[in-house]
Design a protein around this motif. Structure first.
Motif, PDB file in Angstrom:
ATOM      1  N   UNK A   1      -4.653   3.198   7.293  1.00 27.30           N
ATOM      2  CA  UNK A   1      -4.047   3.579   6.006  1.00 27.30           C
ATOM      3  C   UNK A   1      -3.921   5.111   5.922  1.00 27.30           C
ATOM      4  N   UNK A   2      -4.952   5.808   6.391  1.00 30.61           N
ATOM      5  CA  UNK A   2      -4.893   7.277   6.411  1.00 30.61           C
ATOM      6  C   UNK A   2      -3.729   7.731   7.300  1.00 30.61           C
TER       7      UNK A   2
ATOM      8  N   UNK B   1      12.878   6.608   7.915  1.00 29.21           N
ATOM      9  CA  UNK B   1      12.945   7.865   7.183  1.00 29.21           C
ATOM     10  C   UNK B   1      12.818   7.645   5.669  1.00 29.21           C
ATOM     11  N   UNK B   2      12.050   8.502   4.993  1.00 31.54           N
ATOM     12  CA  UNK B   2      11.949   8.438   3.534  1.00 31.54           C
ATOM     13  C   UNK B   2      13.062   9.287   2.915  1.00 31.54           C
TER      14      UNK B   2
ATOM     15  N   UNK C   1       0.834  -1.213   0.000  1.00 31.91           N
ATOM     16  CA  UNK C   1       0.000   0.000   0.000  1.00 31.91           C
ATOM     17  C   UNK C   1       0.861   1.253   0.000  1.00 31.91           C
ATOM     18  N   UNK C   2       1.834   1.279   0.894  1.00 34.76           N
ATOM     19  CA  UNK C   2       2.694   2.468   0.979  1.00 34.76           C
ATOM     20  C   UNK C   2       3.510   2.634  -0.300  1.00 34.76           C
ATOM     21  N   UNK C   3       3.966   1.520  -0.856  1.00 33.46           N
ATOM     22  CA  UNK C   3       4.750   1.562  -2.085  1.00 33.46           C
ATOM     23  C   UNK C   3       3.917   2.146  -3.233  1.00 33.46           C
TER      24      UNK C   3
ATOM     25  N   UNK D   1       1.861   9.738   8.001  1.00 32.71           N
ATOM     26  CA  UNK D   1       3.248   9.476   8.411  1.00 32.71           C
ATOM     27  C   UNK D   1       4.193   9.790   7.266  1.00 32.71           C
ATOM     28  N   UNK D   2       3.851   9.272   6.073  1.00 33.93           N
ATOM     29  CA  UNK D   2       4.728   9.485   4.912  1.00 33.93           C
ATOM     30  C   UNK D   2       4.841  10.974   4.581  1.00 33.93           C
ATOM     31  N   UNK D   3       3.737  11.691   4.767  1.00 30.78           N
ATOM     32  CA  UNK D   3       3.772  13.138   4.510  1.00 30.78           C
ATOM     33  C   UNK D   3       4.679  13.870   5.501  1.00 30.78           C
TER      34      UNK D   3
END
Lengths: 206, 293
Positions: free
Chosen positions: B128-129, B145-146, B86-88, B134-136
């Motif tokens: 999921x939201x 870390x992204x 999902x994150x990918x 988190x990714x934002x």
């Protein structure tokens, strides 16, 4: 064989009021009830745990019904009920209690060799028992999607989208919590399941 | 452009949706979308294996819509992918310039055309939201870390205003808002007075709501929804209206009139409308015209 671990003190403190009746399930012979850990936990909780009742086969509805009658006075006078059993045992007991709620003191990590006391309930051995937050109704086994954060919106007339014979677990949970005044902020917190806990169980029968 | 920005700019937004085909040739669907939606609606949702039926992918379709100058809303369900996938996919959406997400739990696979498939539901609409938020903030759901700049999305979710009981729906809606939902599209509404009560209850949350409209195609469809679709109830007078003039209903005219009337009745209560044509894309311009939008 059963593998059970005690829940952290901090989780239980929020749910228990002094004047606790403790119920320990010693039914299954193979059970490895973490006795020492339970003693330590009870000591640390500093609760006025007067009555420590040992019962067998909490998972068996007939047995549990008769135990509730036998220990009626202890249960009536206590402020909280703290249970040390597998997930099935707690669900059976919670389903029979009307005013009081049963607080689960253990996480069930592994159960094998069930069948001694057939039950309508199931335990998925998720290792992070949620029954204390969901009114003793298990969303992991009773919701067809195993959702942890509320109903999916697919239920019609209280029935699950996959079968009209299946109750929506989250509608049941909502009703139970509402009736007992427990729709609190703790329950509203978001949960993400940690599958690494469930995978810690042994793969081979011991 | 993000839907929330559009809502600020326009006060009332219109979205519609397409369901990708069960095959790889999507040109026809994209042409239809261009013909009936481009310049007419503000954004187009793309469903994700709708009703648990395996189809062409939502992400690829969103990308193709974007290429053709339309604003896509990428629908993501938790039914088929675990938290890694999902994150990918959501990071991939950011890379393709997709700005709007609609995050859903998804139907159970048992309802679709692969009933034996594994129901994943590793996350749900709420978690999921949370993962997207988190990714934002520059880290993934596990806190890693992204690389580079974090993605920025406009995060939507769904709610069922006519569900009974409504309270568990509201509890879930509140959880979604706390997790980061910025707008809601609703399940189909045929009862404006129920919708008004719902909007009154959520007033304090200050979140934009796009009311859901499904075009009624026949008496059979209305009855089917009343029997089987959660949170949807088509009142008898509307069913009577569909029954009265069979030819008119068959041509789509009755459905268009009902949809336009519902929009007119509810548009002052909310921030937009989401029209689900379920294949009747050609009727969307007429509905909006008749509704004065």
């Amino acid at each position: 064989m059963f593998i059970l671990e005690t829940k952290p003190k901090e989780e239980l403190e929020k749910l228990l009021k002094p004047g606790v009746c403790v119920i320990k399930c010693i039914g299954c012979r193979e059970i490895s009830l973490p006795e020492e850990k339970i003693e330590e936990l009870l000591k640390n909780l500093e609760l006025d745990a007067k009555d420590v009742l040992a019962v067998d086969y909490l998972c068996n509805a007939d047995f549990t019904k008769s135990r509730l009658l036998k220990y009626k006075s202890e249960i009536d006078k206590c402020n909280s009920i703290l249970v040390f059993s597998c997930g099935v045992g707690l669900q059976v007991l919670a389903g029979m209690l009307e005013e009081k709620s049963a607080v689960q003191g253990l996480n069930t990590i592994y159960i094998s060799g069930r069948g001694l006391a057939p039950s309508d309930y199931d335990c998925d051995q998720c290792g992070e028992c949620l029954l204390n937050l969901t009114g003793g109704i298990c969303p992991v086994t009773q919701c067809s999607k195993g959702l942890l954060n509320g109903p999916c919106g697919g239920a019609k007339n209280g029935k699950c989208e996959i079968s009209k014979d299946l109750d929506c677990a989250w509608e049941k949970i909502y009703k139970k919590l509402e009736a007992s005044g427990r729709l609190d902020s703790y329950f509203r917190k978001m949960k993400v399941r940690d599958y690494s806990k469930a995978l810690a169980k042994p793969k081979q029968p011991v | 452009m993000k839907l929330t920005e559009l809502i600020k700019k326009k006060n009332f937004v219109v979205t519609s949706e397409i369901g990708p085909p069960k095959g790889w040739q999507v040109e026809h669907h994209l042409d239809e979308a261009k013909k009936y939606f481009a310049g007419i609606v503000d954004a187009v949702n793309v469903t994700d294996n709708q009703s648990s039926v395996m189809r062409f992918g939502s992400l690829a379709t969103c990308h193709m819509l974007k290429d053709r100058g339309m604003e896509p809303v990428f629908q993501v369900t938790c039914r088929d992918r675990n938290r890694l996938a999902l994150q990918s996919d959501i990071l991939s959406a950011a890379g393709l310039g997709i700005e709007n997400l609609l995050l859903l739990t998804g139907d159970h696979p048992k309802l679709g055309d692969h009933p034996g498939s594994k129901p994943v539901f590793d996350l749900d609409s709420v978690s999921l939201t949370h993962a997207v938020r988190q990714m934002e903030s520059g880290v993934d759901l596990a806190g890693n870390k992204l690389d580079g700049d974090p993605p920025k999305f406009c995060k939507g979710a769904v709610v069922s205003p006519c569900a009974e009981p409504l309270e568990p729906q509201l509890m879930k809606m509140e959880k979604k808002i706390n997790a980061g939902t910025e707008f809601f599209q609703t399940q189909a509404v045929y009862e404006p007075e129920k919708f008004a009560r719902f909007m009154e209850k959520i007033k304090g949350w200050n979140v934009p709501v796009l009311v859901g409209i499904v075009i009624l195609k026949s008496v059979g469809m209305a009855k089917f929804m009343n029997e089987n679709v959660a949170g949807v109830f088509v009142p008898d007078p509307l069913i009577e209206e569909l029954r009265k003039d069979k030819e008119k209903t068959k041509s789509g005219q009755t459905g268009v009139e009902i949809a336009a009337r519902l929009i007119k009745e509810m548009k002052s209560m909310c921030q937009g409308v989401h029209i689900m044509p379920l294949g009747w894309d050609q009727h969307v311009p007429a509905i909006l015209d008749a509704a004065g939008l």
